[in-house]
Design a protein around this motif. Structure first.
Motif, PDB file in Angstrom:
ATOM      1  N   LEU A  27       3.219 -46.140 104.724  1.00 38.62           N
ATOM      2  CA  LEU A  27       2.928 -45.432 105.967  1.00 38.62           C
ATOM      3  C   LEU A  27       1.557 -45.806 106.514  1.00 38.62           C
ATOM      4  N   ALA A  28       0.604 -46.039 105.624  1.00 41.13           N
ATOM      5  CA  ALA A  28      -0.748 -46.416 106.055  1.00 41.13           C
ATOM      6  C   ALA A  28      -0.761 -47.754 106.773  1.00 41.13           C
ATOM      7  N   VAL A  29       0.232 -48.587 106.498  1.00 37.65           N
ATOM      8  CA  VAL A  29       0.337 -49.890 107.165  1.00 37.65           C
ATOM      9  C   VAL A  29       1.256 -49.815 108.376  1.00 37.65           C
ATOM     10  N   ILE A  30       2.383 -49.139 108.215  1.00 32.97           N
ATOM     11  CA  ILE A  30       3.385 -49.079 109.288  1.00 32.97           C
ATOM     12  C   ILE A  30       2.840 -48.414 110.549  1.00 32.97           C
ATOM     13  N   ILE A  31       2.106 -47.317 110.400  1.00 32.22           N
ATOM     14  CA  ILE A  31       1.648 -46.563 111.570  1.00 32.22           C
ATOM     15  C   ILE A  31       0.740 -47.390 112.477  1.00 32.22           C
ATOM     16  N   PRO A  32      -0.314 -48.044 111.960  1.00 34.89           N
ATOM     17  CA  PRO A  32      -1.135 -48.863 112.862  1.00 34.89           C
ATOM     18  C   PRO A  32      -0.397 -50.072 113.424  1.00 34.89           C
ATOM     19  N   VAL A  33       0.492 -50.679 112.638  1.00 29.63           N
ATOM     20  CA  VAL A  33       1.270 -51.813 113.139  1.00 29.63           C
ATOM     21  C   VAL A  33       2.185 -51.357 114.271  1.00 29.63           C
ATOM     22  N   TRP A  34       2.823 -50.224 114.087  1.00 25.90           N
ATOM     23  CA  TRP A  34       3.674 -49.616 115.120  1.00 25.90           C
ATOM     24  C   TRP A  34       2.878 -49.392 116.404  1.00 25.90           C
ATOM     25  N   PRO A  71      11.633 -45.843 115.152  1.00 25.30           N
ATOM     26  CA  PRO A  71      10.810 -45.040 114.239  1.00 25.30           C
ATOM     27  C   PRO A  71      11.536 -43.790 113.739  1.00 25.30           C
ATOM     28  N   ILE A  72      12.342 -43.181 114.607  1.00 25.27           N
ATOM     29  CA  ILE A  72      13.069 -41.973 114.212  1.00 25.27           C
ATOM     30  C   ILE A  72      14.134 -42.314 113.172  1.00 25.27           C
ATOM     31  N   ILE A  73      14.792 -43.456 113.368  1.00 26.80           N
ATOM     32  CA  ILE A  73      15.762 -43.923 112.375  1.00 26.80           C
ATOM     33  C   ILE A  73      15.057 -44.215 111.059  1.00 26.80           C
ATOM     34  N   GLY A  74      13.876 -44.832 111.163  1.00 27.25           N
ATOM     35  CA  GLY A  74      13.095 -45.114 109.965  1.00 27.25           C
ATOM     36  C   GLY A  74      12.755 -43.842 109.201  1.00 27.25           C
ATOM     37  N   TYR A  75      12.389 -42.793 109.942  1.00 23.55           N
ATOM     38  CA  TYR A  75      12.096 -41.503 109.311  1.00 23.55           C
ATOM     39  C   TYR A  75      13.342 -40.974 108.592  1.00 23.55           C
ATOM     40  N   ALA A  76      14.503 -41.144 109.217  1.00 21.00           N
ATOM     41  CA  ALA A  76      15.741 -40.613 108.646  1.00 21.00           C
ATOM     42  C   ALA A  76      16.108 -41.291 107.329  1.00 21.00           C
ATOM     43  N   VAL A  77      15.771 -42.575 107.199  1.00 20.70           N
ATOM     44  CA  VAL A  77      16.160 -43.310 105.987  1.00 20.70           C
ATOM     45  C   VAL A  77      15.042 -43.373 104.954  1.00 20.70           C
ATOM     46  N   LEU A  78      13.913 -42.728 105.224  1.00 15.13           N
ATOM     47  CA  LEU A  78      12.796 -42.747 104.271  1.00 15.13           C
ATOM     48  C   LEU A  78      13.201 -42.294 102.865  1.00 15.13           C
ATOM     49  N   PRO A  79      13.966 -41.216 102.724  1.00 16.97           N
ATOM     50  CA  PRO A  79      14.306 -40.763 101.372  1.00 16.97           C
ATOM     51  C   PRO A  79      15.025 -41.824 100.548  1.00 16.97           C
ATOM     52  N   VAL A  80      15.747 -42.728 101.223  1.00 11.91           N
ATOM     53  CA  VAL A  80      16.501 -43.761 100.510  1.00 11.91           C
ATOM     54  C   VAL A  80      15.664 -45.015 100.291  1.00 11.91           C
ATOM     55  N   LEU A  81      15.009 -45.483 101.350  1.00 16.24           N
ATOM     56  CA  LEU A  81      14.296 -46.753 101.296  1.00 16.24           C
ATOM     57  C   LEU A  81      12.878 -46.629 100.743  1.00 16.24           C
ATOM     58  N   ALA A  82      12.244 -45.496 100.980  1.00 17.00           N
ATOM     59  CA  ALA A  82      10.859 -45.339 100.525  1.00 17.00           C
ATOM     60  C   ALA A  82      10.607 -43.886 100.110  1.00 17.00           C
TER      61      ALA A  82
END
Length: 228
Positions: A27-34, A71-82
């Motif tokens: 998350l520390a990397v994804i947020i600024p890149v986003w 990003p919303i889809i990414g949030y939805a799959v966080l429990p599985v992927l990260a």
């Protein structure tokens, strides 16, 4: 106004990155890149002409919507992927998530666009007013949650925040599909600074609202709200 929107977004990115720096490297990397990618697209623009729809805008709108949804889809799959990122997000206090939404004060940009004749009144006023209401009340909701007494107000506040986005999306979609006649056409939503708002601030706010509702609706005691 664009500089103010950029500045607010940059502050939020900094706060989120610092919070997640030791909790979730992802998350520390994804947020600024986003954020950087949203800035690049904002500078490029999505819809070429403000105030009217032109050939190719429907396809651009579909792509624009897909980028907003990622990003919303990414949030939805966080429990599985990260799962570690999911855990880190769950560690963010509810009062902190509420207070974060003060950046929605950037919604005043809609009022400036209305004054300049770039936005139809129904979109500018609904989005601008609701954004400002959410932003102004954010610290109050955060205070109540910090005291452990704000569950119901927070639920209502989150629903208002989500309704804001639903209205805006439906108005823009209805206009570009020819279901609604808005004057001028809200194509300025695909120009700076509204691209940055749509691709960064909006999905982030939706994620925060959903995360808060997920936890609030599972809370049963005031003590749990305070400690969340």
């Amino acid at each position: 106004m664009s500089l103010a929107v950029y500045g607010l977004a940059a502050v939020i990115v900094t706060v989120c990155t610092l919070f997640f720096r030791r909790r979730s490297r992802i998350l520390a990397v994804i947020i600024p890149v986003w954020f950087v990618l949203a800035v690049v697209i904002d500078q490029t623009g999505v819809f070429p002409v403000a105030g009217t729809w032109v050939a190719g805008d429907l396809l651009r709108f579909v792509i624009f919507g897909a980028l907003m949804s990622l990003p919303i889809i990414g949030y939805a799959v966080l429990p599985v992927l990260a799962p570690e990122a999911r855990t880190a997000l769950s560690a963010a206090p509810l009062w902190g998530l509420a207070g974060l939404q003060i950046y929605r004060i950037g919604g005043v940009a809609f009022f400036f666009a209305l004054q300049d004749g770039r936005m139809p009144p129904v979109l500018a006023l609904s989005a601008g007013i609701l954004d400002v209401v959410v932003a102004v009340s954010a610290l109050g909701v955060a205070y109540l949650l910090r005291r452990g007494i704000g569950r119901r107000p927070a639920i209502a506040w989150n629903l208002i925040g989500l309704t804001d986005f639903m209205i805006a999306i439906l108005l823009v979609a209805g206009s570009i599909l020819g279901l609604l006649t808005l004057t001028p056409a809200p194509s300025a939503i695909g120009q700076s600074p509204f691209v940055l708002i749509s691709l960064f601030q909006l999905p982030l706010a939706v994620i925060v609202h959903i995360e808060m509702l997920r936890r609030l609706l599972g809370v049963r005691t005031a003590a749990n709200v305070q400690g969340a």
